[in-house]
Design a protein around this motif. Structure first.
Motif, PDB file in Angstrom:
ATOM      1  N   ARG A 191      -6.971 -18.018 -11.330  1.00 17.39           N
ATOM      2  CA  ARG A 191      -6.474 -16.985 -10.412  1.00 17.39           C
ATOM      3  C   ARG A 191      -5.110 -17.398  -9.856  1.00 17.39           C
ATOM      4  NH1 ARG A 191      -6.473 -14.816  -5.227  1.00 17.39           N
ATOM      5  NH2 ARG A 191      -7.277 -12.687  -5.105  1.00 17.39           N
TER       6      ARG A 191
ATOM      7  N   TYR B 270      -8.228  -9.880 -17.242  1.00 16.00           N
ATOM      8  CA  TYR B 270      -8.905  -8.663 -16.786  1.00 16.00           C
ATOM      9  C   TYR B 270     -10.288  -8.938 -16.196  1.00 16.00           C
ATOM     10  CZ  TYR B 270      -5.119  -5.728 -18.409  1.00 16.00           C
ATOM     11  OH  TYR B 270      -3.898  -5.130 -18.558  1.00 16.00           O
TER      12      TYR B 270
ATOM     13  N   PHE C 290      -8.751  -9.876 -12.588  1.00 15.43           N
ATOM     14  CA  PHE C 290      -8.146  -8.687 -11.982  1.00 15.43           C
ATOM     15  C   PHE C 290      -8.371  -7.521 -12.942  1.00 15.43           C
ATOM     16  CE2 PHE C 290      -5.643 -12.199 -10.182  1.00 15.43           C
ATOM     17  CZ  PHE C 290      -5.847 -11.960  -8.837  1.00 15.43           C
TER      18      PHE C 290
ATOM     19  N   LYS D 242      -3.860  -3.970 -13.330  1.00 19.61           N
ATOM     20  CA  LYS D 242      -2.571  -4.522 -12.916  1.00 19.61           C
ATOM     21  C   LYS D 242      -2.356  -4.288 -11.421  1.00 19.61           C
ATOM     22  CE  LYS D 242       2.366  -4.336 -13.990  1.00 19.61           C
ATOM     23  NZ  LYS D 242       3.411  -3.667 -14.814  1.00 19.61           N
ATOM     24  N   GLU D 243      -2.752  -3.129 -10.918  1.00 13.79           N
ATOM     25  CA  GLU D 243      -2.613  -2.830  -9.496  1.00 13.79           C
ATOM     26  C   GLU D 243      -3.334  -3.867  -8.641  1.00 13.79           C
ATOM     27  OE1 GLU D 243      -2.945   1.168  -6.920  1.00 13.79           O
ATOM     28  OE2 GLU D 243      -4.851   0.517  -7.801  1.00 13.79           O
ATOM     29  N   ASP D 244      -4.513  -4.314  -9.073  1.00 13.09           N
ATOM     30  CA  ASP D 244      -5.264  -5.338  -8.336  1.00 13.09           C
ATOM     31  C   ASP D 244      -4.484  -6.650  -8.299  1.00 13.09           C
ATOM     32  OD1 ASP D 244      -7.353  -3.478  -8.090  1.00 13.09           O
ATOM     33  OD2 ASP D 244      -8.382  -4.258  -9.869  1.00 13.09           O
TER      34      ASP D 244
ATOM     35  N   VAL E  20      -1.540  -6.223  -5.784  1.00  7.36           N
ATOM     36  CA  VAL E  20      -2.005  -6.306  -4.393  1.00  7.36           C
ATOM     37  C   VAL E  20      -2.339  -7.753  -4.023  1.00  7.36           C
ATOM     38  CG1 VAL E  20      -3.893  -5.650  -2.828  1.00  7.36           C
ATOM     39  CG2 VAL E  20      -2.770  -3.909  -4.236  1.00  7.36           C
ATOM     40  N   ALA E  21      -3.041  -8.463  -4.894  1.00  4.43           N
ATOM     41  CA  ALA E  21      -3.384  -9.863  -4.615  1.00  4.43           C
ATOM     42  C   ALA E  21      -2.134 -10.717  -4.521  1.00  4.43           C
ATOM     43  CB  ALA E  21      -4.315 -10.399  -5.700  1.00  4.43           C
TER      44      ALA E  21
ATOM     45  N   ARG F 132      -0.454  -9.977  -1.189  1.00  2.00           N
ATOM     46  CA  ARG F 132      -1.255 -10.545  -0.094  1.00  2.00           C
ATOM     47  C   ARG F 132      -1.021 -12.055   0.014  1.00  2.00           C
ATOM     48  NH1 ARG F 132      -6.627  -8.157  -0.797  1.00  2.00           N
ATOM     49  NH2 ARG F 132      -5.578  -6.388   0.151  1.00  2.00           N
TER      50      ARG F 132
ATOM     51  N   SER G  46       0.644   4.420  -5.543  1.00  3.21           N
ATOM     52  CA  SER G  46      -0.459   3.477  -5.381  1.00  3.21           C
ATOM     53  C   SER G  46      -0.819   3.303  -3.905  1.00  3.21           C
ATOM     54  CB  SER G  46      -0.088   2.109  -5.970  1.00  3.21           C
ATOM     55  OG  SER G  46      -1.079   1.155  -5.636  1.00  3.21           O
TER      56      SER G  46
ATOM     57  N   ALA H  97      -3.114   1.548  -2.691  1.00  2.00           N
ATOM     58  CA  ALA H  97      -3.443   0.144  -2.444  1.00  2.00           C
ATOM     59  C   ALA H  97      -2.186  -0.690  -2.207  1.00  2.00           C
ATOM     60  CB  ALA H  97      -4.244  -0.425  -3.609  1.00  2.00           C
TER      61      ALA H  97
ATOM     62  N   GLU I 251      -0.859  -2.456   1.353  1.00  2.00           N
ATOM     63  CA  GLU I 251      -0.478  -3.875   1.437  1.00  2.00           C
ATOM     64  C   GLU I 251       0.928  -4.027   1.993  1.00  2.00           C
ATOM     65  OE1 GLU I 251      -1.636  -7.515   1.696  1.00  2.00           O
ATOM     66  OE2 GLU I 251      -2.955  -5.989   0.885  1.00  2.00           O
TER      67      GLU I 251
END
Length: 189
Positions: free
Chosen positions: A14, A50, A53, A56-58, A61-62, A65, A121, A123, A127
């Motif tokens: 990660r 995958y 995450f 790709k959006e996830d 955001v990560a 963050r 987006s 999300a 963020e």
């Protein structure tokens, strides 16, 4: 049969993904970077990416963050070593000047993400807004501790310096914003 993936390996993978994504997304732009680019930079297979995450959006955001925690943490570490409350506020602009002068500086990652994905987006937009609110609150606390009510204009000076430096490639906006903030801190508001 392959060995099961441990929690430690998942954490390491990660972090490798977030490192690769941050470098690529900040350096080239989110939409210009495909997941194959992230795969190549992280050294992880797409299937593994995958699993960590789902989209790709996830990952975006990560990455935002984590960057927020690191960015605001580094800013706080710099500012809070200054003993005088008024000088702490001005130290924000000194820290920004150093950041603006770093090789590869491309402005604000959150403004950049908002420009690319904020309209499409929710999300990412959430963020970006969370980061801007946290940065605002951080500055407001330092301004209040300095006995001033100029939190809003000082925050806007910092934001304006970031955007201007990102566009011009010149760290001078931090110096100009610092001078304006110093004047605001000495003027009853």
């Amino acid at each position: 049969m392959p060995a099961p993936i441990t929690r430690e390996q998942t954490r390491a993978d990660r972090e490798a993904l977030l490192d690769a994504a941050e470098t690529l997304f900040y350096g080239r732009g989110i939409q210009a970077v495909g997941m194959d680019d992230v795969r190549a930079a992280s050294g992880l297979p797409l299937k593994r990416i995958y699993r960590i995450f789902a989209a790709k959006e996830d990952l975006v955001v990560a990455m935002l963050r984590r960057r927020d925690r690191n960015w605001r943490g580094n800013l706080a570490a710099h500012v809070e070593q200054v003993p005088d409350p008024r000088d702490r506020v001005l130290a924000v602009f000194d820290w920004l000047a150093g950041w603006f002068a770093e090789p590869g500086f491309r402005g604000c990652a959150w403004i950049n993400a908002h420009g690319e994905l904020g309209a499409s987006s929710p999300a990412v937009l959430a963020e970006v807004r969370a980061h801007k609110q946290a940065f605002h609150d951080q500055i407001a606390a330092w301004v209040r501790a300095a006995g001033s009510s100029a939190a809003e204009p000082v925050f806007l000076l910092a934001e304006g310096a970031i955007v201007t430096a990102g566009i011009t490639g010149d760290p001078a906006p931090a110096r100009h914003a610092r001078a304006a903030a110093a004047a605001l801190l000495t003027t009853p508001f």
